[in-house]
Write an enzyme that holds these catalytic residues in place. Structure first.
Site, short mmCIF file in Angstrom:
data_model
loop_
_atom_site.label_atom_id
_atom_site.label_comp_id
_atom_site.label_asym_id
_atom_site.label_seq_id
_atom_site.Cartn_x
_atom_site.Cartn_y
_atom_site.Cartn_z
N THR B 38 1.05 -1.21 0.01
CA THR B 38 0.03 0.10 0.20
C THR B 38 0.81 1.25 -0.05
OG1 THR B 38 -2.01 1.09 0.82
CG2 THR B 38 -0.53 0.14 2.73
N CYS B 44 -2.71 8.44 6.96
CA CYS B 44 -3.25 7.26 6.93
C CYS B 44 -2.41 6.18 7.78
CB CYS B 44 -3.46 6.71 5.73
SG CYS B 44 -4.58 7.58 4.58
N HIS B 61 -5.93 0.05 4.54
CA HIS B 61 -5.30 1.28 4.53
C HIS B 61 -6.34 1.99 5.22
CE1 HIS B 61 -3.12 4.28 1.88
NE2 HIS B 61 -3.81 4.90 2.90
#
Lengths: 191, 172
Positions: B38, B44, B61
């Site tokens: 990711t 995040c 995520h």
């Protein structure tokens, strides 16, 4: 969003980008600034990180718009922002380069927003600009998180070149939905 | 513990040798030899769960600390919903909940002035709270700071590689 409304936004972005390019040209004297036709894209939030370039390193100046979660940013590949500012800061002191970058971003981004605001008679108040160096994906996802926006992303982006193609940059406007609707409304394209 | 939501517990197809990308707000469960990747973990948080015996696990995520409105295809947008769903997805592939090990990376603050909410820090705290609530063991982390990260999770051995600025490499 249908094709006609995207076209209207592209028109708006073209005029904004023209203004921004003029501001950059004035800043850099006779160095050539080339601006391409802006792209307006609707990107699903889940695909944003890959769409904007994933791990590609960028240097940018980001600026909140209107205090409601919109953002506008001036992005260069690698350390492009520093290279852009070097002619303005002969000594090349890091602190001065940093404030120079903020100033270049401020002038360019404000010029873009001014054009949009004048055209649509809608205030788009620029917030304080801030320099950022990171990956394209981290930059974009963090901007979206800071605006807590979970819908599809409307990316209004313009490529430009300085000094031929030696410095390529991108100006990206991430409007909040409310501002976007209001801009379209003013253009007679309300939903 | 509430019943697990298994709507997202769909096995993933193997797509060649390259790692499978997990987009923002998405979660993917898989088994060895799949690798999951990711990008764009700024504020995040990337959360990995791994059953080292079954060699199954998953990656989420996470975008924001809290939310109640779902978006189709993005079950991991909010920490308060994502962790439990990731557990369910890994369990559906045969992962043993008692053996699950958690690792997380991300939660940075890229904008010192403009990010007044400090979303990154709140994301990390929200994921921690959920891990505690679900009795999951956190065995590794690389969180906070001011730099964004990317994460590569190898289901063959549970190793998790965190890169920052495309250069610094850290294993957690």
């Amino acid at each position: 969003m249908d094709a006609t409304r995207l076209d209207a936004l592209r028109e708006l972005a073209t005029i904004g980008a023209g203004n921004a390019a003029r501001a950059l040209s004035e800043l850099y004297g006779d160095r050539l600034v080339n601006v391409s036709i802006p792209a307006v894209r609707v990107v699903p939030l889940a695909r944003v990180a890959e769409e904007v370039g994933g791990d590609r390193p960028v240097s940018a100046v980001v600026m909140p718009v209107g205090g409601r979660g919109g953002w506008i940013c001036l992005i260069f590949a690698d350390d492009g922002l520093e290279r852009l500012c070097r002619p303005l800061v002969p000594g090349g002191e890091p602190e001065l380069l940093r404030s120079g970058a903020v100033e270049v971003g401020n002038i360019t981004l404000t010029a873009y927003l001014d054009a949009l605001a004048t055209l649509t008679d809608r205030p788009l108040r620029p917030g304080p600009p801030e320099p950022v160096e990171d990956s394209a994906a981290s930059l974009m996802t963090s901007l979206l998180a800071a605006s807590q926006s979970v819908g599809d992303v409307i990316l209004m982006s313009t490529q430009f070149e300085l000094d031929g193609s030696r410095l390529e940059g991108q100006l990206v406007y991430l409007p909040v939905r409310r501002d976007l609707e209001a801009l379209l409304e003013r253009l007679g394209m309300g939903a | 513990m509430r019943p697990l939501d298994v709507r997202e517990a769909v096995p993933t197809p193997q797509d060649g040798a390259g790692p499978r990308t997990v987009g923002l707000g998405e979660l993917v469960a898989a088994s060895a030899p799949t690798r999951l990747v990711t990008y764009g973990l700024g504020s995040c948080v990337g959360l990995c769960l791994y059953d080292p015996f079954g060699k199954v696990g998953g990656l989420a995520h996470v975008f924001l600390p809290w939310g109640d409105r779902d978006r189709e295809g993005q079950p991991a947008l909010y920490a308060n919903l994502a962790v439990e769903r990731l557990v369910a997805a890994v369990a559906a592939l045969g992962g043993d909940l008692r053996r699950l090990e958690a690792k997380m990376a991300g939660g940075a603050r890229l904008f010192a002035h403009s990010d007044t909410l400090n979303v990154g820090e709140r994301n990390v705290e929200a994921v921690r709270t959920e891990l505690r609530r679900l009795d999951l063991r956190l065995v590794g982390e690389d969180v906070g700071g001011t730099r964004g990260r990317s994460l590569l999770f190898d289901l063959a051995d549970g190793r998790t590689r965190v890169t920052s600025g495309g250069r610094d490499v850290r294993w957690i």
